[in-house]
Design a protein around this motif. Structure first.
Motif, PDB file in Angstrom:
ATOM      1  N   TYR A 175       4.788   1.385 -13.323  1.00 51.99           N
ATOM      2  CA  TYR A 175       4.520   1.809 -14.704  1.00 51.99           C
ATOM      3  C   TYR A 175       3.319   2.748 -14.670  1.00 51.99           C
ATOM      4  CZ  TYR A 175       7.520  -1.984 -16.427  1.00 51.99           C
ATOM      5  OH  TYR A 175       8.582  -2.800 -16.702  1.00 51.99           O
ATOM      6  N   THR A 176       3.435   3.915 -15.288  1.00 50.78           N
ATOM      7  CA  THR A 176       2.320   4.860 -15.231  1.00 50.78           C
ATOM      8  C   THR A 176       2.242   5.706 -16.498  1.00 50.78           C
ATOM      9  OG1 THR A 176       1.332   6.678 -13.978  1.00 50.78           O
ATOM     10  CG2 THR A 176       3.721   6.603 -14.047  1.00 50.78           C
ATOM     11  N   GLN A 177       0.995   6.074 -16.824  1.00 50.15           N
ATOM     12  CA  GLN A 177       0.719   7.034 -17.901  1.00 50.15           C
ATOM     13  C   GLN A 177       0.009   8.278 -17.360  1.00 50.15           C
ATOM     14  OE1 GLN A 177      -1.605   4.447 -20.453  1.00 50.15           O
ATOM     15  NE2 GLN A 177       0.177   3.947 -21.726  1.00 50.15           N
ATOM     16  N   VAL A 178      -0.131   8.354 -16.044  1.00 49.89           N
ATOM     17  CA  VAL A 178      -0.805   9.500 -15.417  1.00 49.89           C
ATOM     18  C   VAL A 178       0.124  10.111 -14.378  1.00 49.89           C
ATOM     19  CG1 VAL A 178      -3.102   8.510 -15.773  1.00 49.89           C
ATOM     20  CG2 VAL A 178      -1.871   8.048 -13.640  1.00 49.89           C
ATOM     21  N   GLY A 179      -0.258  11.255 -13.870  1.00 47.99           N
ATOM     22  CA  GLY A 179       0.537  11.935 -12.860  1.00 47.99           C
ATOM     23  C   GLY A 179       0.447  11.235 -11.516  1.00 47.99           C
ATOM     24  N   ILE A 180       1.588  10.864 -10.958  1.00 47.02           N
ATOM     25  CA  ILE A 180       1.660  10.224  -9.650  1.00 47.02           C
ATOM     26  C   ILE A 180       2.360  11.199  -8.700  1.00 47.02           C
ATOM     27  CG2 ILE A 180       2.541   8.282  -8.318  1.00 47.02           C
ATOM     28  CD1 ILE A 180       0.399   7.467 -10.264  1.00 47.02           C
ATOM     29  N   ASP A 229      -3.070  15.934 -13.482  1.00 47.52           N
ATOM     30  CA  ASP A 229      -2.449  16.074 -14.804  1.00 47.52           C
ATOM     31  C   ASP A 229      -1.916  14.722 -15.259  1.00 47.52           C
ATOM     32  OD1 ASP A 229       0.455  15.829 -13.843  1.00 47.52           O
ATOM     33  OD2 ASP A 229      -0.392  17.438 -12.585  1.00 47.52           O
ATOM     34  N   ASP A 230      -1.364  14.707 -16.481  1.00 50.15           N
ATOM     35  CA  ASP A 230      -0.795  13.489 -17.042  1.00 50.15           C
ATOM     36  C   ASP A 230       0.723  13.461 -16.931  1.00 50.15           C
ATOM     37  OD1 ASP A 230      -3.202  12.415 -17.755  1.00 50.15           O
ATOM     38  OD2 ASP A 230      -3.235  13.381 -19.719  1.00 50.15           O
ATOM     39  N   ASP A 231       1.274  14.255 -16.030  1.00 47.59           N
ATOM     40  CA  ASP A 231       2.724  14.324 -15.852  1.00 47.59           C
ATOM     41  C   ASP A 231       3.134  13.299 -14.803  1.00 47.59           C
ATOM     42  OD1 ASP A 231       5.309  15.035 -15.985  1.00 47.59           O
ATOM     43  OD2 ASP A 231       5.113  16.879 -14.812  1.00 47.59           O
ATOM     44  N   PRO A 232       3.778  12.188 -15.197  1.00 46.91           N
ATOM     45  CA  PRO A 232       4.097  11.130 -14.229  1.00 46.91           C
ATOM     46  C   PRO A 232       5.019  11.606 -13.127  1.00 46.91           C
ATOM     47  CG  PRO A 232       4.342  10.345 -16.490  1.00 46.91           C
ATOM     48  CD  PRO A 232       4.167  11.834 -16.553  1.00 46.91           C
ATOM     49  N   PHE A 233       4.821  11.026 -11.915  1.00 51.53           N
ATOM     50  CA  PHE A 233       5.682  11.236 -10.759  1.00 51.53           C
ATOM     51  C   PHE A 233       5.670  12.671 -10.266  1.00 51.53           C
ATOM     52  CE2 PHE A 233       7.510   7.762 -13.277  1.00 51.53           C
ATOM     53  CZ  PHE A 233       7.223   6.733 -12.411  1.00 51.53           C
ATOM     54  N   GLY A 234       4.546  13.384 -10.468  1.00 50.13           N
ATOM     55  CA  GLY A 234       4.364  14.672  -9.823  1.00 50.13           C
ATOM     56  C   GLY A 234       5.286  15.759 -10.293  1.00 50.13           C
TER      57      GLY A 234
END
Length: 536
Positions: A159-164, A232-237
């Motif tokens: 679960y994420t709200q940030v770019g991973i 950035d805040d775009d999840p999963f790169g």
């Protein structure tokens, strides 16, 4: 050339027409919070449509759309295509909001998509910031208690709200008290979920089918992950971060506990060891056999149990039939969406001992954990066994045979000793030929077995050496791989880094090594593989 291309296009379109036509509604979220956005897709499969009409989006603001997406594929002789109408919507009020059916015209017929309901929740008063719990891995089991041998689904979801940009497993879950199998998550989608009042982008990292082997309270320890966070805040790169701006953090999933109960007593004597839900299909047999015939009987067993520990005795020993040549195929995976379902075939040859009409009984006993009871699947086949008879034409022919006596003084007066030597001389060439033929076959067989054993021994040594080199290469490139990892654990680690070119290469050579190990290859092929691996 144009003529051939036209023909290929026509055939492809023909195969698509033969595929099933459908018009469906798809959504990447079942629940969202007020003010958040999500994607809604109306997809037409295997057809060309006109006059697309969307539904009203009451309770939502239209952010973007419709955007069109087209897909086509040709797999195993079957062509498929799809056209999607994609909308980006934003929830503006709470409640269970319904999105109605869209419509489209296909070959003069109006098709309507399925309506769906979106749960819109109030946003949590606590906003997750950059320093808050903006990403985590949640471990879940689909049941809190089970029976021994029952299939359970163990899942690890991010679960994420940030770019991973990347995530990898540092320690694998220890499942020594379970039998386990992995699901394929190659096409695992990114979804939107609401968890404790906050909205996250989610992706399932690991999903396993596990079968408890012992009773009691079993604990599944936490699993550690290493996360590469983008700026950035775009999840999963989905966006690329500047070089050197990534941050690495180690996180751990939650631990799990499971209560495992033993099967209730008394356990039937014919219990097969199967736990789950099963079907037993019996192949058709002829209704009439001769006493000299061998009767082939085949069964197909399918279900969600652990087939490694199932030992069915589908056809018990019987005084009326002699059972021989019992065979079973390897279990074949036939479904892997919500659970793993396998199918396995069993075959027997039965030889009747007496004539008459008989019922062939088929029995399979298993435990159904949902009903909490043992189930007996009973089936039977009625056959008739007749005496061996000459066919009608042979019988008539034998009746018409009349003995013939020939008076021949020359034959009468021949010397018996002379006749015996004549026969011996005639059979000498035939006897010599048979002796040489059998001797030649024996020498060839011995030679082939000797060569095969030598080749197999050499291949096994090379295969083992290359496997160790591959494992060492993996440890050199990724120091986080423990030297205690077995080959399976190393491969599972590499699968979590498919965006890494070296991980892809290593995983490719692991799979190639497995295929070559089951082929009768020589020294040259193995040397070529070793040379390529050393070039990494």
């Amino acid at each position: 050339m144009l003529r051939y291309l036209s023909l290929i296009f026509f055939v492809f379109q023909f195969l698509i027409v033969k595929a099933q036509v459908s018009f469906v509604t798809e959504c990447n979220a079942k629940s969202v919070v007020v003010g958040s956005s999500f994607q809604l897709t109306f997809r037409l499969n295997n057809a060309q449509g006109i006059n697309f009409t969307p539904p009203s989006f009451d309770g939502f603001d239209l952010i973007n759309g419709p955007m069109r997406s087209m897909q086509s594929s040709f797999v195993n002789g079957v062509g498929t295509s799809s056209m999607g109408y994609v909308y980006t919507l934003q929830a503006v009020k709470e409640g269970n909001l319904k999105v109605g059916s869209a419509s489209i015209v296909v070959n003069g017929k109006v098709l309507k998509s399925n309506p769906i309901t979106i749960s819109v929740l109030k946003s949590s008063s606590k906003k997750s910031g950059k320093t808050g719990n903006t990403f985590f891995v949640l471990a879940t089991l689909n049941k809190e208690s089970s029976y021994v041998g029952q299939q359970l689904i163990l899942s690890y979801k991010l679960y994420t709200q940030v770019g991973i940009d990347n995530i990898e497993i540092v320690s694998l879950p220890k499942l020594d008290k379970f039998s386990s199998e992995n699901f394929s998550l190659i096409n695992s989608p990114v979804a939107t979920e609401v968890y404790k009042g906050a909205q996250y982008q989610t992706k399932e990292l690991v999903r396993k089918a596990i079968y408890p082997l012992v009773t009691g309270i079993l604990t599944i320890q936490e699993v550690r992950f290493r996360v590469l966070i983008g700026e950035d805040d775009d999840p999963f790169g989905f966006s690329f971060s500047p070089f050197g701006s990534n941050k690495i953090e180690n996180i751990s999933s939650n631990a799990l506990s499971l209560k495992v109960e033993n099967l209730p007593t008394p356990i039937p004597k014919d219990f097969s060891g199967a736990v789950g839900q099963f079907n037993l299909d019996l192949s058709k047999v002829k209704s009439i056999y001769s006493i000299s015939d061998a009767i082939p009987v085949e069964f197909t067993l399918s279900g969600n149990g652990d087939f490694k520990y199932i030992k069915p005795e589908l056809f018990a020993a019987d005084s009326l039939f002699e059972k021989s040549d019992s065979r079973s195929s390897e279990p074949v995976l036939i479904a892997d969406k919500s659970e793993l379902i396998y199918s396995q075939k069993f075959s027997y040859l039965l030889t009747p001992k007496n004539t008459g009409k008989f019922l062939l009984p088929v029995n399979f006993s298993y435990f159904d954990p949902i009903k909490g009871e043992f189930i007996h699947l009973n089936n039977s086949m009625e056959i008739s066994v007749e005496s061996a008879k000459l066919n009608e034409s042979s019988s008539n022919f034998s009746k018409n045979l009349v003995p013939v006596f020939v008076e021949n003084s020359a034959i009468k007066n021949q010397n018996l000793f002379t006749n015996i030597w004549s026969y011996l001389i005639l059979f000498i060439p035939l006897f010599t030929y048979l002796t040489l033929f059998v001797q030649s076959k024996s020498e060839k067989k011995a030679s082939s077995i000797k060569g095969f054993n030598k080749s197999s021994s050499v291949d096994n040594d090379i295969a083992h050496k290359i496997l160790e080199i591959l494992k060492q290469k993996s440890i050199d490139y990724f120091p986080e791989i423990s030297r205690d990892f077995n080959v399976y654990e190393v491969k599972e680690f590499l699968k979590l880094r498919l965006n890494d070119a070296k991980a892809n290469k290593l995983l490719y050579y692991f799979e190639l090594h497995t295929k070559m190990s089951y082929s009768n290859l020589g020294q040259v092929e193995w040397d070529n593989l070793l040379e390529k691996i050393n070039e990494l």
